[in-house]
Design an enzyme around this catalytic site. Structure first.
Site, PDB file in Angstrom:
ATOM      1  N   ASP A   1      38.218  36.015  52.546  1.00 28.89           N
ATOM      2  CA  ASP A   1      38.695  37.331  52.966  1.00 28.89           C
ATOM      3  C   ASP A   1      38.642  38.350  51.826  1.00 28.89           C
ATOM      4  O   ASP A   1      39.178  39.459  51.952  1.00 28.89           O
ATOM      5  CB  ASP A   1      40.088  37.261  53.572  1.00 28.89           C
TER       6      ASP A   1
ATOM      7  N   ASP B   1      39.971  38.877  48.917  1.00 26.94           N
ATOM      8  CA  ASP B   1      41.097  39.446  48.172  1.00 26.94           C
ATOM      9  C   ASP B   1      41.284  38.750  46.821  1.00 26.94           C
ATOM     10  O   ASP B   1      42.065  39.201  45.993  1.00 26.94           O
ATOM     11  CB  ASP B   1      42.390  39.420  48.991  1.00 26.94           C
TER      12      ASP B   1
ATOM     13  N   SER C   1      42.618  32.825  54.294  1.00 22.31           N
ATOM     14  CA  SER C   1      42.328  33.039  52.880  1.00 22.31           C
ATOM     15  C   SER C   1      41.369  31.966  52.359  1.00 22.31           C
ATOM     16  O   SER C   1      40.238  31.880  52.795  1.00 22.31           O
ATOM     17  CB  SER C   1      43.626  33.086  52.069  1.00 22.31           C
TER      18      SER C   1
ATOM     19  N   ASP D   1      36.660  34.955  47.580  1.00 22.78           N
ATOM     20  CA  ASP D   1      37.048  34.022  48.633  1.00 22.78           C
ATOM     21  C   ASP D   1      36.747  34.607  50.012  1.00 22.78           C
ATOM     22  O   ASP D   1      36.300  35.757  50.117  1.00 22.78           O
ATOM     23  CB  ASP D   1      38.518  33.614  48.471  1.00 22.78           C
TER      24      ASP D   1
END
Length: 570
Positions: free
Chosen positions: A302, A304, A143, A300
């Site tokens: 990834d 999400d 993340s 960010d």
């Protein structure tokens, strides 16, 4: 087995990655560095793995990934007649290597694998699990953690991160495995040739895009608005999907931050690629001061989570996750009400550390609010409960304070792609009414009151840090404060004990959510302090909420809370 015995075994058997061999050789004469790598096994928590990349049982490497995947494979084979797993990965160091390592273990266990041919966001993994009717999913990502980290999130057949019960089953299977002797693997390319591993088609990606676009309410306004956007994917997975969606809704004037455009797990221009933190947005803000756009978007690695900044006089103001989430909820509710598309008995879902402003907005529009534990998986879980009853259309919006938002039920995790689209649409709508984003936020506060929220994180590295975190949480349970920042504690909710205690009467009521290491101190005047250890980082997090007629009132109260409570960590 001692740490040094483990080290010797790794020196002998960890031969598949030359980088690990070099690292083991480099620490051979340093017992402290060896101990840090081997004093424990990297914990497969309720959602998966996360840790520093490197050699050892306490690191992210192909061996810890393979072992975790073997445990997941054992669970999937027991639970599904024809098991299959979807895999995606982000731009982090070795993400593609770990994804292929996981795929090879699954294929060796006779499990069909569907893997994206290039890096794709977390929500695209959740979507693929559902679209391809997979038994499980794996997303290789850490993340928004610093570059030295990587991780691995496990998903269930519903496209949501695995439940606590499934996680316990998988953990028990992982714990029974020897890292080198009990893990099956095979050659990745050979498994592709044999059809055990296949690449996810463009049709699935297009279907995902169509589901994102379906969440729009006033997307026709975007093309007419002449919005100018500066966008940074922070060297992650958002670059293609976010730009594609913005283009399709007519937002054509998008300036991408060049230094952060291409995938790069070193994150050289933002050492902590977290849109919650101003440092990560500094390069984008410099571009904003040059081009004067209407909005800065930052997703960010990834994709999400998404953060934003908007013009505020000669500068740009960063909006918090609570503010953006509340504004999106207000916008969606007002527009769906106006257009007659609000469902019967509508529902909004938030985590227990997310702003109570949601409750005021929900009351105004007749929504039920469901509070869940921290972690978007619990929001996804609630959507699943609605789906089981055939009532998923009741879900209107869900979000958490850490910049994670979801409209629609097509995925079961937060989605920065749909959030970016809706944020732009919201900005275009307010522009059509002659209202800036700053004014829209102020209008919301005038309507519902000013809610101020601040997060403090305290880092505790290594074995000693873990012990200190445990001791701090226990001391707060044993010696609960009577007041914080001059405000009396009214109730204390201990989610580990599953009780809420009324301080004045001593009366206890049951908390029906799953047990979690969280303490909530509800104070006078609508203030609140929530404290919990992070589930993915060596940190304790403190969340402060204050409410006032003006922002100045709320900030003054917040300052007292932080000054008082943060003394615990000195």
């Amino acid at each position: 087995m001692t740490v040094m015995e483990l080290f010797d075994i790794w020196c002998e058997k960890a031969v598949d990655d030359p980088d690990l061999k070099k690292e083991l050789d480099s620490v051979r004469d340093d017992e402290a560095r060896i101990r840090d790598r081997f004093y424990r096994e990297l914990e497969f928590g309720t959602g998966g793995l996360r840790g520093v990349i490197g050699a050892g049982t306490n690191r992210m490497n192909i061996y810890t990934v393979r072992r975790a995947t073997q445990g997941l494979a054992d669970y999937v084979k027991e639970s599904f007649a024809e098991p299959s797993v979807a895999i995606s990965y982000d731009s982090r160091i070795k993400s593609d290597v770990f994804a292929k390592a996981a795929a090879s273990v699954l294929a060796a266990n006779g499990i069909k694998v569907h893997i994206y041919s290039e890096l794709m966001p977390t929500p695209a993994l959740s979507f693929a699990v559902r679209a391809l009717k997979c038994s499980a999913g794996i997303m290789v990502t850490a993340s928004h953690n610093p570059a030295k980290y990587n991780g691995y999130k496990a998903y269930g057949s519903d496209g949501c991160q695995i439940t606590l019960e499934v996680a316990e089953t998988v953990i028990s299977k992982i714990n029974a495995l020897d890292m080198f002797a009990d893990v099956k693997t095979c050659d990745f390319d050979k498994a592709v040739e044999d059809g055990m591993i296949s690449y996810i088609s463009q049709d699935v990606i297009e279907d995902y895009y169509q589901n994102v676009l379906a969440q729009g309410i006033n997307t026709d306004l975007c093309a007419e608005s002449d919005l100018e956007i500066v966008y940074t994917p922070l060297n992650g997975t958002g670059n293609k999907p976010v730009r594609e969606i913005l283009s399709r809704i007519g937002v054509k004037d998008v300036i991408v931050v060049k230094e952060q455009e291409m995938p790069d797990g070193n994150f050289t221009t933002c050492p902590y690629p977290n849109p919650e933190i101003r440092e990560a947005l500094e390069v984008g803000l410099r571009v904003c001061h040059e081009h004067k756009p209407d909005l800065l978007l930052a997703t960010d690695p990834d994709a999400d989570r998404v953060g934003i900044a908007v013009p505020d006089g000669d500068d740009y103001a960063l909006f918090s996750g609570n503010e953006v989430g509340a504004m999106l909820l207000e916008y969606i509710c007002s527009q769906r009400t106006e257009k007659g598309t609000m469902p019967k008995n509508p529902i909004a879902i938030k985590t227990i550390v997310t702003t109570d402003l949601v409750c005021a907005i929900a009351e105004n529009y007749g929504l039920e609010v469901i509070d869940v534990l921290t972690g978007f998986k619990f929001i996804g879980e609630q959507i699943g409960f609605l789906e089981e009853k055939g009532e998923e259309e009741r879900y209107v919006f869900g979000f958490e304070e850490s910049y994670g938002y979801l409209a629609g039920t097509y995925v079961r995790d937060k989605d920065a792609v749909v959030a970016s689209m809706l944020i732009c649409e919201m900005a275009a709508y307010y522009r059509s009414k002659g209202i800036s984003m700053i004014q829209a936020r102020e209008n919301m506060y005038k309507k519902y009151g000013v809610f101020r929220h601040t997060l403090q994180s305290f880092t505790f590295e290594g074995e000693s840090g873990m012990n200190k975190m445990k001791a701090l949480m226990q001391s707060l349970r044993d010696e609960q404060p009577a007041e914080i920042g001059g405000l009396k504690v009214v109730t204390v909710s201990d989610y580990q004990a599953s009780t809420t205690t009324d301080v004045a009467s001593g009366t206890k009521t049951e908390i029906t959510l799953p047990k979690s290491n969280v303490l909530v101190f509800n104070l006078e005047q609508g203030a609140k302090v929530v404290i919990r250890p992070s589930g993915t980082e060596p940190k304790i997090k403190s969340y402060y909420t204050t409410k006032g007629v003006t922002m100045e009132d709320a900030m003054a109260m917040e300052e007292k809370l932080i000054a008082d409570f943060s003394q615990l960590f000195n």
